[in-house]
Design a protein around this motif. Sequence first.
Motif, PDB file in Angstrom:
ATOM      1  N   ASP A  92      47.476  13.618  47.348  1.00  0.00           N
ATOM      2  CA  ASP A  92      47.690  13.033  46.208  1.00  0.00           C
ATOM      3  C   ASP A  92      48.273  14.489  45.625  1.00  0.00           C
ATOM      4  O   ASP A  92      48.761  13.911  44.766  1.00  0.00           O
ATOM      5  CB  ASP A  92      46.386  13.295  45.656  1.00  0.00           C
ATOM      6  CG  ASP A  92      45.533  11.654  46.072  1.00  0.00           C
ATOM      7  OD1 ASP A  92      43.734  11.672  45.956  1.00  0.00           O
ATOM      8  OD2 ASP A  92      45.433  10.539  46.341  1.00  0.00           O
ATOM      9  N   SER A  93      48.255  15.656  46.044  1.00  0.00           N
ATOM     10  CA  SER A  93      49.287  16.633  45.510  1.00  0.00           C
ATOM     11  C   SER A  93      50.497  16.146  46.111  1.00  0.00           C
ATOM     12  O   SER A  93      51.482  16.715  44.622  1.00  0.00           O
ATOM     13  CB  SER A  93      48.369  18.008  46.586  1.00  0.00           C
ATOM     14  OG  SER A  93      48.674  17.750  47.546  1.00  0.00           O
ATOM     15  N   VAL A  94      51.455  15.819  46.400  1.00  0.00           N
ATOM     16  CA  VAL A  94      52.709  15.552  46.909  1.00  0.00           C
ATOM     17  C   VAL A  94      52.803  14.137  45.721  1.00  0.00           C
ATOM     18  O   VAL A  94      54.442  13.875  46.100  1.00  0.00           O
ATOM     19  CB  VAL A  94      53.233  15.355  48.142  1.00  0.00           C
ATOM     20  CG1 VAL A  94      52.171  16.637  47.928  1.00  0.00           C
ATOM     21  CG2 VAL A  94      52.540  14.206  49.135  1.00  0.00           C
ATOM     22  N   LYS A  95      51.706  12.894  45.906  1.00  0.00           N
ATOM     23  CA  LYS A  95      52.107  11.604  45.515  1.00  0.00           C
ATOM     24  C   LYS A  95      53.279  11.997  44.276  1.00  0.00           C
ATOM     25  O   LYS A  95      52.895  12.621  43.005  1.00  0.00           O
ATOM     26  CB  LYS A  95      50.631  10.741  45.092  1.00  0.00           C
ATOM     27  CG  LYS A  95      50.446  10.047  46.204  1.00  0.00           C
ATOM     28  CD  LYS A  95      49.019   9.430  45.648  1.00  0.00           C
ATOM     29  CE  LYS A  95      48.648   9.032  47.302  1.00  0.00           C
ATOM     30  NZ  LYS A  95      46.956   7.880  46.875  1.00  0.00           N
ATOM     31  N   ARG A 132      55.697  12.973  43.895  1.00  0.00           N
ATOM     32  CA  ARG A 132      56.789  14.156  43.579  1.00  0.00           C
ATOM     33  C   ARG A 132      57.816  14.287  45.202  1.00  0.00           C
ATOM     34  O   ARG A 132      58.767  14.242  45.758  1.00  0.00           O
ATOM     35  CB  ARG A 132      55.944  15.540  43.631  1.00  0.00           C
ATOM     36  CG  ARG A 132      55.891  15.791  42.301  1.00  0.00           C
ATOM     37  CD  ARG A 132      55.281  17.313  42.408  1.00  0.00           C
ATOM     38  NE  ARG A 132      53.876  17.794  43.120  1.00  0.00           N
ATOM     39  CZ  ARG A 132      54.335  18.825  43.885  1.00  0.00           C
ATOM     40  NH1 ARG A 132      55.093  19.187  43.849  1.00  0.00           N
ATOM     41  NH2 ARG A 132      53.030  18.973  45.265  1.00  0.00           N
ATOM     42  N   LYS A 178      56.874  23.097  43.174  1.00  0.00           N
ATOM     43  CA  LYS A 178      55.240  23.910  42.841  1.00  0.00           C
ATOM     44  C   LYS A 178      55.218  24.931  43.581  1.00  0.00           C
ATOM     45  O   LYS A 178      55.143  24.615  45.126  1.00  0.00           O
ATOM     46  CB  LYS A 178      54.270  23.372  42.271  1.00  0.00           C
ATOM     47  CG  LYS A 178      54.037  21.874  41.529  1.00  0.00           C
ATOM     48  CD  LYS A 178      53.041  21.302  41.359  1.00  0.00           C
ATOM     49  CE  LYS A 178      53.469  19.935  40.201  1.00  0.00           C
ATOM     50  NZ  LYS A 178      51.691  19.429  40.684  1.00  0.00           N
ATOM     51  N   GLU A 196      53.234  26.733  44.685  1.00  0.00           N
ATOM     52  CA  GLU A 196      51.247  26.277  45.664  1.00  0.00           C
ATOM     53  C   GLU A 196      51.790  24.872  46.988  1.00  0.00           C
ATOM     54  O   GLU A 196      51.362  25.129  47.648  1.00  0.00           O
ATOM     55  CB  GLU A 196      50.277  25.555  45.285  1.00  0.00           C
ATOM     56  CG  GLU A 196      50.555  23.997  44.121  1.00  0.00           C
ATOM     57  CD  GLU A 196      50.678  24.577  42.857  1.00  0.00           C
ATOM     58  OE1 GLU A 196      50.211  23.771  42.184  1.00  0.00           O
ATOM     59  OE2 GLU A 196      51.062  25.720  42.152  1.00  0.00           O
ATOM     60  N   ASP A 197      53.874  25.067  46.830  1.00  0.00           N
ATOM     61  CA  ASP A 197      53.842  23.661  47.916  1.00  0.00           C
ATOM     62  C   ASP A 197      54.744  24.712  49.335  1.00  0.00           C
ATOM     63  O   ASP A 197      54.444  23.949  49.908  1.00  0.00           O
ATOM     64  CB  ASP A 197      54.958  22.671  47.223  1.00  0.00           C
ATOM     65  CG  ASP A 197      54.660  21.841  46.014  1.00  0.00           C
ATOM     66  OD1 ASP A 197      53.735  21.194  46.972  1.00  0.00           O
ATOM     67  OD2 ASP A 197      55.547  21.629  45.416  1.00  0.00           O
TER      68      ASP A 197
END
Length: 119
Positions: free
Chosen positions: A62-65, A67, A87, A89-90
Amino acid sequence: QGQFVESGGGLVQPGGSLRLSCTASGLTFSGSTVAWFRQASGKERSFVGSINASGGGIVYVDSVKGRFTISRDNAKNTVYLQMNTLKPEDTAVFSCAVDLNSSGNWYYWGQGTQVTVSS
């Protein structure tokens, strides 16, 4: 035996983009699912996304959807990870691996490529 080589990492500002490449040598993965993982310093390795043999089945966390985009070029024995709107956090070492024989296990990890997102 074979191996993957990851490339394309680097330093980028928040909101920037990078495209990572994962190229296999010593094997062909055209018939297998390939996945990207990442591991931040001091953290556990985590799943980012995967792409099946045909390229039609793609999964993201979910955190990269929205992007990140995974694609593959079987003729070049390469899988790509296009990363946009990066970001902090990546920030992590990104690696790829293949699921041989639909075993549910990942094989032939590469050395990884460092992605750093910082102002």
